[in-house]
Write a protein that holds these residues in place. Structure first.
Motif, short mmCIF file in Angstrom:
data_model
loop_
_atom_site.label_atom_id
_atom_site.label_comp_id
_atom_site.label_asym_id
_atom_site.label_seq_id
_atom_site.Cartn_x
_atom_site.Cartn_y
_atom_site.Cartn_z
N GLU A 50 33.42 9.24 10.11
CA GLU A 50 34.46 9.60 9.15
C GLU A 50 34.60 8.51 8.09
OE1 GLU A 50 37.78 9.92 11.86
OE2 GLU A 50 37.25 11.96 12.41
N PRO A 51 33.54 8.26 7.32
CA PRO A 51 33.58 7.12 6.39
C PRO A 51 34.63 7.23 5.30
CG PRO A 51 31.65 8.48 5.98
CD PRO A 51 32.31 9.01 7.23
N ALA A 52 35.05 8.44 4.97
CA ALA A 52 36.03 8.61 3.89
C ALA A 52 37.46 8.42 4.36
CB ALA A 52 35.87 9.98 3.25
N ALA A 53 37.66 8.25 5.67
CA ALA A 53 39.03 8.12 6.18
C ALA A 53 39.67 6.86 5.60
CB ALA A 53 39.02 8.06 7.70
N ALA A 54 40.90 7.00 5.17
CA ALA A 54 41.63 5.85 4.62
C ALA A 54 42.45 5.20 5.72
CB ALA A 54 42.53 6.30 3.48
#
Length: 172
Positions: A50-54
């Motif tokens: 989930e690389p886009a998770a902030a």
């Protein structure tokens, strides 16, 4: 912790403050280190998956207490030495998952070959085998979450549960 935007050190500190001892005794230093390693592996696996998770869930108004003020994936808060050692390890497991390999088909030597001429200790081998299993199972849980949310079709195909064949006959 990771999905709440908690940096790893904050989560580990929260574990350390827990008054409840699940082992009915204080953990030994090597047990604490192993716990932190495995939580680090989950953080790194989530960062890969989930690389886009902030740092903060989209519906949250404020970042969680202890979360950094800039948007950075909590996996980035894993110790740099562990990142160097285990990001390639978790990426290798991720590739095998993408290839459709089962846990039983994974091999430690395939995921993380021992350096030439330097055999691994039995302890290191055991830790890496369990770590490989942990990373694999983290990917499994993520896939099951997607299936439950209807974002992914369950696999394998079960005859009679899917669309018709096209000739008007059921798929089974």
């Amino acid at each position: 912790g990771c999905r709440l935007g908690l940096p790893l050190p904050t989560l580990v500190a929260a574990f350390d403050k827990c008054e409840s001892n699940t082992a009915n005794r204080p953990l030994l230093p090597e047990e604490l280190e192993l716990r932190e390693l495995w939580v680090s592996l989950v953080y790194l696996t989530l960062e890969i998956a989930e690389p886009a998770a902030a740092t903060c869930p989209p519906d949250a108004a404020q970042p969680q207490a202890g979360a950094p003020s800039v948007a950075v994936h909590p996996g980035q808060t894993v110790d740099e030495g562990r990142r160097r050692e285990f990001v390639p390890f978790a990426q290798a497991v991720a590739r095998r998952v993408e290839e459709g390999k089962s846990l039983q088909q994974l091999s430690l030597e395939d995921i993380c070959p021992a350096p030439a001429g330097q055999p691994r200790s039995a302890m290191k081998t055991a830790i890496l085998c369990h770590s490989m299993r942990l990373v694999f199972l983290t990917f499994t849980v993520l896939a099951e979450e997607q299936e439950a949310a209807g974002k992914k079709v369950a696999q394998p195909f079960i005859p009679g549960t899917g669309p018709k064949r096209g000739d008007g006959m059921p798929a089974w």
